[in-house]
Structure formats: structure tokens, C-alpha cells
Write a protein that holds these residues in place. Structure first.
Motif, PDB file in Angstrom:
ATOM      1  N   PRO A 128     209.631  86.183  55.988  1.00  0.00           N
ATOM      2  CA  PRO A 128     209.166  87.566  55.790  1.00  0.00           C
ATOM      3  C   PRO A 128     209.124  87.949  54.314  1.00  0.00           C
ATOM      4  O   PRO A 128     208.191  88.618  53.860  1.00  0.00           O
ATOM      5  N   LEU A 179     212.087  93.479  58.791  1.00  0.00           N
ATOM      6  CA  LEU A 179     212.871  92.548  59.584  1.00  0.00           C
ATOM      7  C   LEU A 179     212.028  91.407  60.145  1.00  0.00           C
ATOM      8  O   LEU A 179     212.486  90.264  60.229  1.00  0.00           O
ATOM      9  N   GLU A 180     210.799  91.720  60.551  1.00  0.00           N
ATOM     10  CA  GLU A 180     209.980  90.734  61.258  1.00  0.00           C
ATOM     11  C   GLU A 180     208.500  91.036  61.014  1.00  0.00           C
ATOM     12  O   GLU A 180     208.096  92.199  60.969  1.00  0.00           O
ATOM     13  N   HIS A 182     213.355  82.243  54.294  1.00  0.00           N
ATOM     14  CA  HIS A 182     213.121  83.656  54.594  1.00  0.00           C
ATOM     15  C   HIS A 182     211.626  83.960  54.443  1.00  0.00           C
ATOM     16  O   HIS A 182     211.161  84.496  53.434  1.00  0.00           O
ATOM     17  N   THR A 187     207.530  85.676  62.015  1.00  0.00           N
ATOM     18  CA  THR A 187     208.561  85.421  61.010  1.00  0.00           C
ATOM     19  C   THR A 187     209.634  86.494  61.078  1.00  0.00           C
ATOM     20  O   THR A 187     209.322  87.679  61.157  1.00  0.00           O
ATOM     21  N   GLY A 188     210.898  86.082  61.054  1.00  0.00           N
ATOM     22  CA  GLY A 188     212.001  87.025  61.145  1.00  0.00           C
ATOM     23  C   GLY A 188     212.394  87.285  62.580  1.00  0.00           C
ATOM     24  O   GLY A 188     211.996  86.569  63.509  1.00  0.00           O
TER      25      GLY A 188
END
Length: 455
Positions: A188, A160-161, A186, A174-175
Motif C-alpha cells: 500500500p 490500510l488496504e 508494504h 494490498t494490505g
């Protein structure tokens, strides 16, 4: 002052070492690729220390190769240009478990087993199972998958992150903690599978799953590879939510029997696992058994006892080790390709034919539910004939996979072993990847010699 002394003054004597034994431990992974010593091994304990190391390396243009536990199979953690081996095993804290959100936040040095031991208290587990007890950071770096990917997906599906330290010491977040997002590129997904060539992970947020109420395993024996593949495809086509669906050939079963003192029929075999509730599982397994029988299955055997199930999957997970320990003086070379399911049966038979036509011993096995399979070859790395034969089989399997619309690696990653096939697989997209690398690591200090051919 030399750069190594400066580094010791920065982090302390006990976390910067040029001890030969430690350097040798960080010069290799579990692959057949030749080792290469780093100049120094560094053990950071926090994000801030990773930032310090990367700023230092950027200033002095020193190569940095991230290291987890060294379980990779394509030379990812081998510091081919020397420099710093950045061992992240001290960054092994589980920072946050959010049961209500089915999320966990960890440092990169946390291992899969360590994570699942803590998640179990909450009735949760992390579903990606590559077999080895790899670190989460290493699994994210290679987009690891394994036996459960047919049901739960691969590492990229769980991330997710990410908190990432770039080559110059900048930090990217990121995320997010949201289950989904349509906001921006996107990133990640860009860093997952980047193999330490774009940045160093310092925090990782993952999705986790509820532990199934009940688990049932099965073993299905077939007269040949092709009917086993047809049975697997029938099971998937019927929508049966199988959690694991593995194929091993007769030579693999023979070696498993020898190593584990088991007495499985030495024929191509499907290993299956079903997750769910007891009533539903019984129906799913019975239906799978009927479909297998329709394709010539000679024995469909259930395992519900936890000890028997563990023994069944231990046989599959320890397949490579059964060959390594059973063949003294030899090393394993494990190929890794992935093809569309429609091409799988012919590809597996082709792999078996290539091994049989050579003088090498080996087996064919894989994650049949997603078209990812391996040929395990036992070689003497000092014997030129062995190495040449193994490289030829590897080359033929990759070329075959690409011709079928597949990929040169389904889960092991590119590392240094699959660089030669990147241009053919990706075409002009390979140039874009190189441009991204140049943008984020202009001095080429992050894991040089991996993923990209040197111009």
C-alpha cells in the motif's frame, strides 16, 4: 473498426465521449501547466469496467490518465500523451463503514466532503484536509496532506488496504483490515503517492477518527516570520497536541482581508486549532498563548464559536482563491517544498526575499508544524517575463530545500512540474523507482510523462 468505436461498444455510447468540451475539461488541472487534450474521456462505473479499459489500453498501447476532480497542482491529471482520460467520479460509493474498527471502505471517486457527511452520523471523520474537496482516489494518488497533518498525519498514514488494477488489467489486493502488519513488503505504501503511474485504485480502505468533543481555534499575530516560527516550535516542543498550525505572511493577510472583507492585522500570523475536551483545550490554548507571548506575539485571539472558527479557517483555505479572484488575467503558480523544522524560519524568509526581489506579486504560507510551505506567485502565463521569474523562484526554493536536507514537494506531488529534481533528490533510488515502474507498466501506458524523465 477503430479503437474508439471498440471502446464505445464495450462500455456504451454515454460513457465514452470525444466531445470537445468534455475533453477540454479533462485537459487541465488547477496548476499553471499547459493543458493537453485526451483523445477520449471514459467514465467507468465498476472495478470490472476499469479492468476492461486497462486490458483494452494494454492491447492497443493507448495511454491512460486517471482523473478525479482535477484539483491537483502539478499537472498530474493532464493527459500529456493524449489517449484515455479515465474519469473515476462515477465510482463514488461508500462501500462499508465499520465504526467499531474506525475504518471505512470507499470507491476512488468519493470526495472528502461526501465521506465526512456520511461519517458524521457515526461520530467519526476523515482527518486529512488538503483544502480542496478532492476525491479520495486523488488524495491517495498524491499522498495528500494539508492543515491537519501536524496532528493526524498524511494520507499514507490513513491507508490500510488498496484494490489496484494494474496496466495489464490484473487486480492486486494490498494490505488488510488489520491496524498493523509485519507481513511482506508494504505494497500500500508503494502505491500511495504513485500518481497513477503504477495502477488505478478501485477500492480504498482508510482509518478514520472520532470527532473531537470540543474544538478551539486561535489567531496569533507576530512582528515577523522568524518569531512566529519560534513560537510554533515552542508549542510543538511543549507537547501541546495542536491539530492545526499554519503560518501566513503579511501579504497573504492583506489579500485575505480584501477578498473576505475581514480586518485581521496585516502581519505574519499563526492560525491554530486544538481538538479535545473543554477543560483540556483551555489549558492547552492558554499555555500556547503564553509560549507565543514569550516570542513576541502581539495578539493571541481565541475563537470558540463555530461560525467564527469556520470564517477563520475559510480565510486560510481560500487564500489561493483570494489571489486568483483578486488578480484578473493572472494564474497562480504555487511552489511546494518541505524542510527540516530547524531550517524553516530561514527558508520562509528566503522565499519572501525572492518574491520581493522580483516583479511578481505573491505570498508565503504553509503547514508550519511539519516544515511544509508554499510560495504563491501570480503570473500571466502568456508573459515570458512572468513565467521566467516564477520558474526561477521555484527553482531557487527547491534547490534551497534540497540543500537543507528537505524535499522538492511536501504534498503536491511530482507530476510533470518536479521531474527535473527527482534525480538530485533520490540519487540511485530514482533508478529503482524507474525499475518498479517498468515492472508494473512495461508498455508505459499509465499516466506517461509524470514522475519520470523520458529517456
Amino acid at each position: 473498426m477503430d479503437w474508439m468505436t471498440e471502446l464505445r461498444n464495450m462500455l456504451g455510447e454515454h460513457r465514452v465521449t470525444d466531445n470537445l468540451t468534455t475533453r477540454e475539461q479533462h485537459s487541465k488541472d488547477e496548476s499553471y501547466h499547459p493543458p493537453h487534450l485526451p483523445d477520449v474521456v471514459v467514465f467507468p462505473e465498476s472495478r470490472d469496467e476499469v479492468i476492461q479499459v486497462m486490458k483494452f489500453a494494454d492491447r492497443h498501447q493507448i495511454p491512460v490518465t486517471p482523473f478525479g476532480v482535477g484539483s491537483s497542482l502539478e499537472g498530474h491529471v493532464i493527459p500529456s500523451k493524449g489517449g484515455i482520460s479515465l474519469d473515476l467520479q462515477q465510482m463514488n460509493r461508500i462501500l462499508e463503514i465499520r465504526p467499531e474498527d474506525f475504518q471505512v471502505r470507499v470507491q476512488p471517486g468519493v470526495t472528502r466532503t461526501q465521506l465526512n457527511q456520511q461519517l458524521k452520523k457515526y461520530g467519526l471523520f476523515y482527518p486529512v484536509d488538503p483544502g480542496a474537496d478532492a476525491t479520495i482516489g486523488g488524495m491517495v494518488a498524491t499522498n495528500a496532506s494539508g492543515t491537519t497533518s501536524v496532528r493526524y498525519g498524511v494520507t499514507r498514514d490513513q491507508v490500510l488496504e488498496l484494490e489496484v488494477v494494474l496496466a495489464d488489467g490484473r487486480v492486486l489486493q494490498t494490505g488488510s483490515g488489520a491496524a498493523k502488519s509485519s507481513s511482506g513488503y508494504h505494497l500500500p505504501g508503494l502505491f500511495v503517492g504513485s500518481e497513477g503511474t503504477l495502477g488505478v485504485f478501485t477500492e480504498i480502505r482508510l482509518k478514520v477518527c472520532g470527532i473531537p468533543e470540543s474544538i478551539l481555534s486561535a489567531r496569533a499575530v507576530f512582528p515577523g516570520i522568524r518569531p512566529a516560527v519560534r513560537a510554533a516550535q515552542s508549542i510543538l516542543s511543549a507537547g501541546i497536541p495542536v491539530a492545526r498550525l499554519e503560518l501566513v505572511d503579511s501579504r497573504a493577510i492583506q489579500q485575505v482581508n480584501h477578498y473576505n472583507h475581514t480586518e485581521y492585522p496585516e502581519q505574519p500570523t499563526l492560525f491554530l486549532e486544538f481538538h479535545g475536551n473543554p477543560a483540556g483545550l483551555k489549558q492547552d490554548a492558554d499555555f500556547a498563548g503564553q509560549l507565543a507571548e514569550n516570542e513576541g506575539c502581539e495578539d493571541f485571539h481565541f475563537e470558540t464559536n463555530s461560525l467564527a472558527r469556520a470564517q477563520l479557517w475559510e480565510a486560510r483555505h481560500h487564500l489561493a482563491y483570494s489571489f486568483v479572484h483578486g488578480t484578473p488575467g493572472k494564474q497562480q503558480m504555487v511552489t511546494d517544498v518541505c524542510v527540516p523544522l530547524s531550517a524553516l524560519a530561514a527558508s520562509l524568509e528566503y522565499a519572501r526575499q525572492l518574491i520581493d526581489a522580483s516583479h511578481l506579486d505573491g505570498a508565503v504560507f504553509g503547514h508550519i508544524g511539519d516544515g511544509n510551505f508554499h510560495a504563491l506567485l501570480m503570473i500571466d502565463p502568456t508573459d515570458e517575463a512572468d513565467v521566467q521569474a516564477a520558474n526561477q523562484i521555484h527553482h531557487q526554493l527547491v534547490e534551497h530545500a534540497l540543500a537543507e536536507g528537505g524535499t522538492c514537494t511536501g504534498e503536491h506531488g511530482v507530476g510533470s512540474g518536479k521531474i527535473a529534481y527527482q534525480r538530485k533528490e533520490h540519487g540511485p533510488a530514482y533508478d529503482v523507482m524507474r525499475e518498479i515502474k517498468q515492472l508494473l507498466d512495461p508498455k508505459a501506458i499509465l499516466n506517461p510523462g509524470k514522475m519520470f524523465d523520458e529517456k
